[in-house]
Write an enzyme that holds these catalytic residues in place. Structure first.
Site, mmCIF file in Angstrom:
data_model
loop_
_atom_site.group_PDB
_atom_site.id
_atom_site.type_symbol
_atom_site.label_atom_id
_atom_site.label_comp_id
_atom_site.label_asym_id
_atom_site.label_seq_id
_atom_site.Cartn_x
_atom_site.Cartn_y
_atom_site.Cartn_z
ATOM 1 N N CYS A 102 41.396 83.411 6.331
ATOM 2 C CA CYS A 102 41.349 84.471 5.312
ATOM 3 C C CYS A 102 40.242 84.282 4.286
ATOM 4 O O CYS A 102 39.550 85.248 3.935
ATOM 5 C CB CYS A 102 42.707 84.598 4.619
ATOM 6 S SG CYS A 102 43.227 83.123 3.715
ATOM 7 N N HIS A 153 46.951 82.823 0.410
ATOM 8 C CA HIS A 153 46.324 83.794 1.298
ATOM 9 C C HIS A 153 45.529 84.766 0.442
ATOM 10 O O HIS A 153 45.895 85.040 -0.703
ATOM 11 C CB HIS A 153 47.403 84.540 2.100
ATOM 12 C CG HIS A 153 46.862 85.460 3.128
ATOM 13 N ND1 HIS A 153 46.142 85.032 4.217
ATOM 14 C CD2 HIS A 153 46.924 86.815 3.222
ATOM 15 C CE1 HIS A 153 45.793 86.081 4.956
ATOM 16 N NE2 HIS A 153 46.256 87.181 4.367
ATOM 17 N N HIS A 165 42.462 91.890 5.659
ATOM 18 C CA HIS A 165 42.494 90.423 5.631
ATOM 19 C C HIS A 165 42.491 89.860 7.040
ATOM 20 O O HIS A 165 42.729 90.568 8.019
ATOM 21 C CB HIS A 165 43.722 89.936 4.858
ATOM 22 C CG HIS A 165 45.030 90.387 5.421
ATOM 23 N ND1 HIS A 165 46.068 89.525 5.674
ATOM 24 C CD2 HIS A 165 45.497 91.612 5.786
ATOM 25 C CE1 HIS A 165 47.110 90.208 6.150
ATOM 26 N NE2 HIS A 165 46.771 91.476 6.224
#
Length: 193
Positions: A102, A153, A165
């Protein structure tokens, strides 16, 4: 005599009118009869070319056009990046089309599409830019989630409540109000001012 006086005064008025530099419109010079003498009055009416209200309206229109074109440009850049990366799988520590995580994904977006360098990891990316409330998110803002005790994240907000993402299921779009992400939401950062 009267004709020559008018001619001389008209010439003087003409030449003196050419020397001033202002942003106003001047009316014609008027000749009035004052008792037995003829008198030239230099009556000038000043009319602004644009009123302050009109000026403010013009600025507001320009700003809204600039903001909307900036939004379109950002949307186009982000969508181009998505199309290029949409089939790439998630790989922890990855930074290529063989697999990407990510934070590498968000780092590459900003570098390749906007020539902006941001740090490599989620924990360092959360320190750049300025804090933004969830209710004030704009396209291009980074959204962060606490997905575990130490795990974090990150994705890029795309507008309309969704973000892009590199998820465990690969590069994709997800809604912020999806129960898992709604529960794990941490903070947001604005990279662009």
């Amino acid at each position: 005599m009267l004709k020559s006086s008018i001619f001389v005064l008209t010439c003087i008025a003409l030449f003196s009118g050419c020397t001033g530099t202002n942003t106003y419109v001047q009316s014609d010079y008027l000749i009035e009869k004052n008792a037995s003498k003829h008198k030239v009055t230099n009556e000038v009416k000043y009319e602004p070319i644009i009123t302050p209200k009109e000026y403010k309206k013009m600025l507001d229109e320009q700003n809204s056009q600039t903001n909307s074109s900036d939004s379109l440009d950002m949307n186009q850049a982000l969508m181009e990046f998505y199309k290029e990366w949409k089939n790439v799988k998630y790989k922890y520590g990855g930074n290529s089309k063989k697999g990407i995580d990510c934070s590498a994904f968000t780092q590459r977006i900003f570098k390749e599409k906007f020539d902006v360098k941001i740090p490599r990891t989620t924990l360092t990316q959360v320190k750049v830019g300025k804090h933004v409330k969830r209710s004030e998110l704009e396209m291009g803002d980074l959204v962060f989630f606490k997905t575990g005790v130490r795990d974090r994240h990150v994705g890029v907000y795309m507008g309309d409540g969704s973000f892009m993402h590199a998820s465990i299921k690969g590069v994709k779009f997800t809604k912020l109000d999806k129960p898992y992400y709604k529960r794990k939401y941490w903070t947001s950062r604005r990279i662009f001012d």
